[in-house]
Design an enzyme around this catalytic site. Structure first.
Site, mmCIF file in Angstrom:
data_model
loop_
_atom_site.group_PDB
_atom_site.id
_atom_site.type_symbol
_atom_site.label_atom_id
_atom_site.label_comp_id
_atom_site.label_asym_id
_atom_site.label_seq_id
_atom_site.Cartn_x
_atom_site.Cartn_y
_atom_site.Cartn_z
ATOM 1 N N ASP A 1 -118.709 -30.206 -34.016
ATOM 2 C CA ASP A 1 -118.118 -31.078 -35.044
ATOM 3 C C ASP A 1 -118.271 -32.552 -34.662
ATOM 4 O O ASP A 1 -118.158 -33.420 -35.516
ATOM 5 C CB ASP A 1 -116.635 -30.743 -35.235
ATOM 6 C CG ASP A 1 -115.826 -30.848 -33.952
ATOM 7 O OD1 ASP A 1 -116.390 -30.578 -32.869
ATOM 8 O OD2 ASP A 1 -114.636 -31.199 -34.016
ATOM 9 N N GLY B 1 -120.564 -19.972 -18.810
ATOM 10 C CA GLY B 1 -119.643 -20.874 -19.493
ATOM 11 C C GLY B 1 -118.675 -20.096 -20.377
ATOM 12 O O GLY B 1 -118.635 -18.858 -20.354
ATOM 13 N N TYR C 1 -124.514 -29.733 -22.023
ATOM 14 C CA TYR C 1 -123.711 -30.742 -21.317
ATOM 15 C C TYR C 1 -122.478 -30.931 -22.188
ATOM 16 O O TYR C 1 -122.581 -31.445 -23.306
ATOM 17 C CB TYR C 1 -124.505 -32.042 -21.183
ATOM 18 C CG TYR C 1 -123.787 -33.114 -20.389
ATOM 19 C CD1 TYR C 1 -124.210 -33.446 -19.102
ATOM 20 C CD2 TYR C 1 -122.695 -33.796 -20.917
ATOM 21 C CE1 TYR C 1 -123.558 -34.432 -18.370
ATOM 22 C CE2 TYR C 1 -122.036 -34.770 -20.190
ATOM 23 C CZ TYR C 1 -122.472 -35.083 -18.928
ATOM 24 O OH TYR C 1 -121.825 -36.053 -18.205
ATOM 25 N N THR C 2 -121.291 -30.506 -21.713
ATOM 26 C CA THR C 2 -120.120 -30.444 -22.602
ATOM 27 C C THR C 2 -118.990 -31.409 -22.256
ATOM 28 O O THR C 2 -117.960 -31.397 -22.929
ATOM 29 C CB THR C 2 -119.546 -29.003 -22.620
ATOM 30 O OG1 THR C 2 -119.279 -28.589 -21.286
ATOM 31 C CG2 THR C 2 -120.506 -28.033 -23.267
ATOM 32 N N TRP D 1 -113.484 -27.533 -30.924
ATOM 33 C CA TRP D 1 -112.273 -27.278 -30.135
ATOM 34 C C TRP D 1 -112.303 -25.877 -29.508
ATOM 35 O O TRP D 1 -111.374 -25.083 -29.669
ATOM 36 C CB TRP D 1 -111.026 -27.420 -31.005
ATOM 37 C CG TRP D 1 -110.777 -28.767 -31.607
ATOM 38 C CD1 TRP D 1 -111.672 -29.773 -31.824
ATOM 39 C CD2 TRP D 1 -109.519 -29.257 -32.107
ATOM 40 N NE1 TRP D 1 -111.053 -30.846 -32.421
ATOM 41 C CE2 TRP D 1 -109.738 -30.557 -32.607
ATOM 42 C CE3 TRP D 1 -108.237 -28.728 -32.191
ATOM 43 C CZ2 TRP D 1 -108.721 -31.340 -33.169
ATOM 44 C CZ3 TRP D 1 -107.230 -29.487 -32.753
ATOM 45 C CH2 TRP D 1 -107.469 -30.788 -33.228
ATOM 46 N N TYR E 1 -122.107 -37.754 -26.455
ATOM 47 C CA TYR E 1 -122.150 -36.287 -26.563
ATOM 48 C C TYR E 1 -122.571 -35.867 -27.970
ATOM 49 O O TYR E 1 -123.518 -35.092 -28.140
ATOM 50 C CB TYR E 1 -120.777 -35.700 -26.205
ATOM 51 C CG TYR E 1 -120.636 -34.235 -26.520
ATOM 52 C CD1 TYR E 1 -121.270 -33.270 -25.742
ATOM 53 C CD2 TYR E 1 -119.866 -33.795 -27.607
ATOM 54 C CE1 TYR E 1 -121.143 -31.911 -26.033
ATOM 55 C CE2 TYR E 1 -119.731 -32.448 -27.901
ATOM 56 C CZ TYR E 1 -120.366 -31.510 -27.115
ATOM 57 O OH TYR E 1 -120.243 -30.181 -27.410
ATOM 58 N N ASP F 1 -133.084 -22.375 -15.633
ATOM 59 C CA ASP F 1 -132.733 -23.764 -15.949
ATOM 60 C C ASP F 1 -133.443 -24.117 -17.254
ATOM 61 O O ASP F 1 -134.683 -24.159 -17.289
ATOM 62 C CB ASP F 1 -133.184 -24.666 -14.793
ATOM 63 C CG ASP F 1 -132.863 -26.129 -15.039
ATOM 64 O OD1 ASP F 1 -132.564 -26.507 -16.194
ATOM 65 O OD2 ASP F 1 -132.916 -26.900 -14.065
HETATM 66 N N1 LIG Z 1 -116.111 -26.852 -25.399
HETATM 67 C C1 LIG Z 1 -115.882 -27.291 -26.641
HETATM 68 O O1 LIG Z 1 -114.755 -27.693 -27.001
HETATM 69 C C2 LIG Z 1 -117.010 -27.285 -27.639
HETATM 70 C C3 LIG Z 1 -116.743 -27.783 -28.930
HETATM 71 C C4 LIG Z 1 -117.779 -27.769 -29.871
HETATM 72 C C5 LIG Z 1 -119.030 -27.275 -29.511
HETATM 73 N N2 LIG Z 1 -119.251 -26.822 -28.245
HETATM 74 C C6 LIG Z 1 -120.588 -26.317 -27.912
HETATM 75 O O2 LIG Z 1 -120.469 -24.921 -27.671
HETATM 76 C C7 LIG Z 1 -121.438 -24.516 -26.704
HETATM 77 C C8 LIG Z 1 -120.753 -23.718 -25.605
HETATM 78 O O3 LIG Z 1 -119.779 -24.552 -24.989
HETATM 79 P P1 LIG Z 1 -118.925 -24.045 -23.733
HETATM 80 O O4 LIG Z 1 -117.612 -24.735 -23.796
HETATM 81 O O5 LIG Z 1 -118.999 -22.548 -23.657
HETATM 82 O O6 LIG Z 1 -119.798 -24.681 -22.538
HETATM 83 P P2 LIG Z 1 -119.515 -24.590 -20.975
HETATM 84 O O7 LIG Z 1 -118.330 -23.730 -20.704
HETATM 85 O O8 LIG Z 1 -119.562 -25.989 -20.448
HETATM 86 O O9 LIG Z 1 -120.800 -23.773 -20.452
HETATM 87 C C9 LIG Z 1 -122.073 -24.329 -20.401
HETATM 88 C C10 LIG Z 1 -122.870 -23.552 -19.365
HETATM 89 O O10 LIG Z 1 -124.199 -24.095 -19.341
HETATM 90 C C11 LIG Z 1 -124.592 -24.185 -17.976
HETATM 91 N N3 LIG Z 1 -125.689 -25.120 -17.773
HETATM 92 C C12 LIG Z 1 -125.619 -26.451 -17.473
HETATM 93 N N4 LIG Z 1 -126.854 -26.937 -17.303
HETATM 94 C C13 LIG Z 1 -127.733 -25.928 -17.497
HETATM 95 C C14 LIG Z 1 -129.150 -25.819 -17.431
HETATM 96 N N5 LIG Z 1 -129.940 -26.862 -17.129
HETATM 97 N N6 LIG Z 1 -129.717 -24.604 -17.680
HETATM 98 C C15 LIG Z 1 -128.945 -23.544 -17.963
HETATM 99 N N7 LIG Z 1 -127.593 -23.574 -18.021
HETATM 100 C C16 LIG Z 1 -127.002 -24.759 -17.796
HETATM 101 C C17 LIG Z 1 -123.310 -24.624 -17.302
HETATM 102 O O11 LIG Z 1 -123.393 -24.495 -15.903
HETATM 103 P P3 LIG Z 1 -122.535 -25.508 -14.969
HETATM 104 O O12 LIG Z 1 -121.114 -25.342 -15.370
HETATM 105 O O13 LIG Z 1 -122.833 -25.005 -13.584
HETATM 106 O O14 LIG Z 1 -123.070 -26.882 -15.255
HETATM 107 C C18 LIG Z 1 -122.299 -23.690 -17.946
HETATM 108 O O15 LIG Z 1 -122.262 -22.425 -17.296
HETATM 109 C C19 LIG Z 1 -122.139 -25.804 -26.257
HETATM 110 O O16 LIG Z 1 -123.326 -25.970 -26.964
HETATM 111 C C20 LIG Z 1 -121.172 -26.905 -26.650
HETATM 112 O O17 LIG Z 1 -121.817 -28.133 -26.884
HETATM 113 C C21 LIG Z 1 -118.267 -26.801 -27.318
#
Ligand SMILES: NC(=O)c1ccc[n+]([C@@H]2O[C@H](COP(=O)([O-])OP(=O)(O)OC[C@H]3O[C@@H](n4cnc5c(N)ncnc54)[C@H](OP(=O)(O)O)[C@@H]3O)[C@@H](O)[C@H]2O)c1
Length: 296
Positions: free
Chosen positions: A110, A10, A69-70, A159, A134, A44
Site C-alpha cells: 500500500d 520471512g 527489503y522491508t 500492515w 521503500y 540470493d
Molecule cells: N511487513 C509489512 O508490513 C508489509 C506490508 C506491505 C507489503 N509487504 C510486502 O510483503 C512481502 C513479504 O514481507 P515480509 O514482512 O514477509 O518480509 P520479511 O519478513 O522481511 O521477509 C523477507 C525475507 O527476504 C529475505 N531476503 C532478503 N534479501 C534477500 C535476497 N537477496 N535474496 C533472497 N531473500 C532475501 C530476508 O532475509 P533476511 O531477513 O536475512 O534479510 C527475509 O527472510 C514483501 O514484498 C513486502 O514488501 C510487507
C-alpha cells in the site's frame, strides 16, 4: 507444478511453508540463509544466473517472491540496497520466468500510494505516489516486472503481521504487557493483514490454476479499516493485557524518517471478483494469530 518460494524465512514465506503442507504441487523454499529445523535452498534473488540455474534444474513453473527489503525507515538511508532488492531482484525473477514461460507471483505494498490526499479505498489502477524510498522502490519493482512481459500476479498488501519475525502485533503484545501507559497514533488508518490469510489466498489461486489469463495487479488486505491505535486496543484486549492505559496521539509525536500514508485502505473488489475468494475480517484473523503466538 514445481513452485519456488523466495524469502521463505520471512513472515509471508513462513506462512507459505505452513499453507503448502500436503500440497499436490512440489514446493521449494529458498532464502539467503538456512534456519535450523527448516529445509531451505540458498538463493540470493539479486543473482540472475543463480535464479536461472535453479529454475532450469528444478523445472520451476511458478515463483512466489516473498523476499524484499522491508525496513521502511532504514530504506531512507539505504536507497541503493532497497532498489536492488525491491526493484532489480524482482526483475531478475521475472526475466527468468519469462524465459521458461512461467508465472511470477510478487508482493507489493500500500506504500506505493500516499503522496496524494484521498479518502476512499485505493483501486489497482490508481496512480502510484509513494512518500518514501521503500514505497518508491516497490513501485519500481512492479514496473520492472511488467516491462519484462512475464505472466504475473502482483498482490499489494498492507500492515502485514504473523507469528514469525518482528512485526507490530508482536511489539504491541510485549509493550501492552509491560508498560503501564502507551500512546499510539490514530491519524493513520489502514487495514492489518494476517500473513497466513495472504499466503492461503496465494496458495489457493496458484494451486487451482486460476491464474491463467489473469495477469495483473490485485489488492489484498484483511477486511475492515482501523487506525494503529484501534489495532493496538484489540491486540491488548485479545491478549488479556488489561492493565495498560492505551491513548491515541498524533503522528507528529513520533517523528519518523519517512512520512506514512494517512489513509491507506486497499479496495479488494478485483481480487474477490476475479478469483472468487472471501477475505477474513481483521479482528477475526488477529484473534487467531494471537492465539497461535500464545501457544508457541
Ligand atoms: N511487513 C509489512 O508490513 C508489509 C506490508 C506491505 C507489503 N509487504 C510486502 O510483503 C512481502 C513479504 O514481507 P515480509 O514482512 O514477509 O518480509 P520479511 O519478513 O522481511 O521477509 C523477507 C525475507 O527476504 C529475505 N531476503 C532478503 N534479501 C534477500 C535476497 N537477496 N535474496 C533472497 N531473500 C532475501 C530476508 O532475509 P533476511 O531477513 O536475512 O534479510 C527475509 O527472510 C514483501 O514484498 C513486502 O514488501 C510487507
Amino acid at each position: 507444478m514445481n513452485i519456488l518460494v523466495t524469502g521463505a524465512n520471512g513472515q509471508l514465506g513462513n506462512e507459505m511453508r505452513i499453507v503448502s503442507r500436503g500440497s499436490q504441487d512440489h514446493y521449494i523454499f529458498t532464502d539467503v540463509v538456512e534456519v535450523e529445523g527448516q529445509e531451505t535452498t540458498i538463493l540470493d534473488i539479486t543473482q540472475l544466473e543463480a535464479i536461472r540455474r535453479v529454475v532450469k534444474e528444478q523445472e520451476i513453473d511458478v515463483i512466489v517472491n516473498c523476499a524484499a527489503y522491508t525496513n521502511v525507515d532504514k530504506a531512507e538511508s539505504e536507497p541503493e540496497l532497497a532498489e536492488l532488492l525491491n526493484a532489480k531482484a524482482p526483475e531478475n525473477l521475472a526475466r527468468a520466468m519469462k524465459e521458461v514461460g512461467g508465472l511470477l507471483v510478487h508482493i507489493s505494498t500500500d506504500y506505493v500510494f500516499g503522496g496524494d490526499p484521498y479518502n476512499t479505498p485505493c483501486k489497482e489502477d490508481q496512480k502510484g505516489t509513494p512518500t518514501g524510498v521503500y514505497g518508491l522502490t516497490k513501485l519500481h519493482g512492479e514496473e520492472r516486472i511488467i516491462a519484462t512481459g512475464v505472466d504475473y500476479l502482483i498482490f499489494r498488501t498492507a500492515w502485514l503481521y504473523s507469528e514469525f519475525g518482528k512485526n507490530f502485533v508482536k511489539t504491541m503484545l510485549n509493550l501492552t504487557a509491560t508498560k503501564p501507559q502507551l500512546k499510539v497514533v490514530f491519524d493513520q488508518v489502514g487495514t492489518p493483514t494476517y500473513a497466513y490469510d495472504l499466503a492461503k489466498a496465494i496458495f489457493d489461486i496458484v494451486g487451482s490454476r486460476k491464474f491463467d489469463g489473469r495477469t495483473g495487479i490485485y489488492h489484498y488486505s484483511n477486511e475492515g479499516v482501523c487506525s494503529w491505535f484501534d489495532f493496538t486496543k484489540m491486540i491488548a484486549e485479545y491478549a488479556g493485557n488489561i492493565s495498560c492505559d492505551i491513548q491515541p496521539c498524533h503522528s507528529e509525536e513520533f517523528p519518523s524518517p519517512v512520512k506514512r500514508p494517512a489513509y491507506s485502505v486497499l479496495d479488494k473488489t478485483k481480487v474477490k471478483d476475479t478469483f472468487g475468494i472471501t477475505i477474513p475480517y481483521w479482528t477475526d484473523s488477529l484473534r487467531t494469530c494471537i492465539k497461535h503466538i500464545k501457544e508457541q
